[in-house]
Scaffold this motif. Structure first.
Motif, mmCIF file in Angstrom:
data_model
loop_
_atom_site.group_PDB
_atom_site.id
_atom_site.type_symbol
_atom_site.label_atom_id
_atom_site.label_comp_id
_atom_site.label_asym_id
_atom_site.label_seq_id
_atom_site.Cartn_x
_atom_site.Cartn_y
_atom_site.Cartn_z
ATOM 1 N N GLY A 147 41.510 45.124 30.759
ATOM 2 C CA GLY A 147 41.034 44.023 31.583
ATOM 3 C C GLY A 147 42.076 42.985 31.913
ATOM 4 N N ARG A 149 43.731 42.312 34.532
ATOM 5 C CA ARG A 149 43.527 41.609 35.808
ATOM 6 C C ARG A 149 42.493 40.486 35.655
ATOM 7 N NH1 ARG A 149 45.872 44.244 40.119
ATOM 8 N NH2 ARG A 149 46.482 46.430 39.752
ATOM 9 N N THR A 150 41.442 40.763 34.916
ATOM 10 C CA THR A 150 40.441 39.731 34.650
ATOM 11 C C THR A 150 41.032 38.600 33.839
ATOM 12 O OG1 THR A 150 38.653 41.368 34.697
ATOM 13 C CG2 THR A 150 38.205 39.285 33.579
ATOM 14 N N THR A 151 41.828 38.946 32.836
ATOM 15 C CA THR A 151 42.490 37.915 32.033
ATOM 16 C C THR A 151 43.370 37.046 32.909
ATOM 17 O OG1 THR A 151 42.478 39.348 30.081
ATOM 18 C CG2 THR A 151 44.022 37.504 30.084
ATOM 19 N N ALA A 153 43.089 36.469 36.097
ATOM 20 C CA ALA A 153 42.243 35.634 36.945
ATOM 21 C C ALA A 153 41.688 34.445 36.170
ATOM 22 C CB ALA A 153 41.099 36.477 37.519
ATOM 23 N N LEU A 154 41.306 34.663 34.913
ATOM 24 C CA LEU A 154 40.821 33.562 34.077
ATOM 25 C C LEU A 154 41.917 32.539 33.822
ATOM 26 C CD1 LEU A 154 38.716 35.567 31.467
ATOM 27 C CD2 LEU A 154 37.826 33.945 33.157
#
Length: 262
Positions: A147, A149-151, A153-154
């Motif tokens: 994840g 990419r999610t990290t 983005a966060l």
């Protein structure tokens, strides 16, 4: 030979050589990672060969471990050493309070663990690493691959509310593949340009799921040794508030240069 080194390499070398003067017989040492730390490992090996110095090193990366073996520095793991007398490492940026950005060599996680498991940390650097404010050098954070990419983005969303000049984030690559750290993680570089509150940023980043550690070293460095290409060295001690000037000789027949392999 010393005469063949660039001014920047001479500055790194004299800082490293001055820093190993702080090493005493019987010490357990954290061995940093990077081009400046590599000079320190070579200087340490020279002292072991020429003076019979007895020390044990705990390397902060596989490449530092390999160099230590090559130059004769005995090594062990941090679990074996348990606690260290001193860590000597480089830095990518150093501010006036001796706060650091580290991680340009992708070893920030082991470097921070080792440094905080030491009674004292000495940072060695050339003068170009000194800055008024951290952030011109991209701030690395180590993240788990799952994840990522999610990290990222966060992280970008979190940066909106923090005192930074820019919020661009990039995954560090090796060719066309993500760089993988010694702990099998990825590195995301934060191109912040200026960090207004390093302490706050360090705390907030580590609260984001997926972030393993960040490259801000706050209240960890005790002494910084700054080298110049002409052999001048400045030693600043944050605890005593002292600053001393000196010089390290650069002689063409220095045995240390025989150890250069890169």
């Amino acid at each position: 030979m010393a005469a063949e080194l660039s001014p920047i390499d001479k500055a790194k070398f004299v800082a490293a050589r001055r820093a190993v003067d702080f090493v005493s017989d019987g010490m357990k040492l954290g061995l940093g990672t990077g081009s400046t730390a590599a000079w320190m490992v070579r200087c340490l090996g020279e002292r072991i060969r020429e003076e019979g110095l007895r020390v044990t090193g705990v390397p902060t990366s596989r490449r530092t471990a390999e160099l230590a073996r090559q130059v004769g520095v005995p090594i062990q793991t941090l679990d074996e050493a348990k606690w260290l007398d001193l860590t000597i490492d480089g830095a990518d940026e150093i501010d006036t309070q001796l706060n650091l950005i580290k991680g340009g060599g992708a070893a920030l996680l082991q470097e921070k663990i080792v440094a905080t498991a030491s009674d004292q940390m000495i940072v060695i650097a050339d003068a170009a690493k000194e800055v008024a404010h951290l952030g011109a050098f991209p701030l690395p954070i180590e993240v788990i691959p799952f994840g990522w990419r999610t990290t990222m983005a966060l992280v970008e969303e979190t940066l909106v509310s923090l005192d930074v000049l820019n919020r661009e984030c990039t995954l560090r690559m090796t060719g066309d593949r993500p760089l993988v750290t010694d702990e099998s993680n990825y590195i995301i570089d934060l191109h912040l340009k200026r960090i207004g509150n390093p302490r706050q940023l360090a705390l907030v980043l580590n609260q984001i799921p997926g972030v393993v550690e960040n490259g801000l070293f706050i209240d960890i460095c005790d002494i910084v040794v700054i080298g110049q290409g002409d052999g001048r060295v400045t030693v600043r001690d944050i605890n005593s508030g002292s600053e001393t000037e000196g010089r390290v000789d650069l002689t063409p027949n220095d045995n240390i240069f025989a150890d250069l392999g890169d």
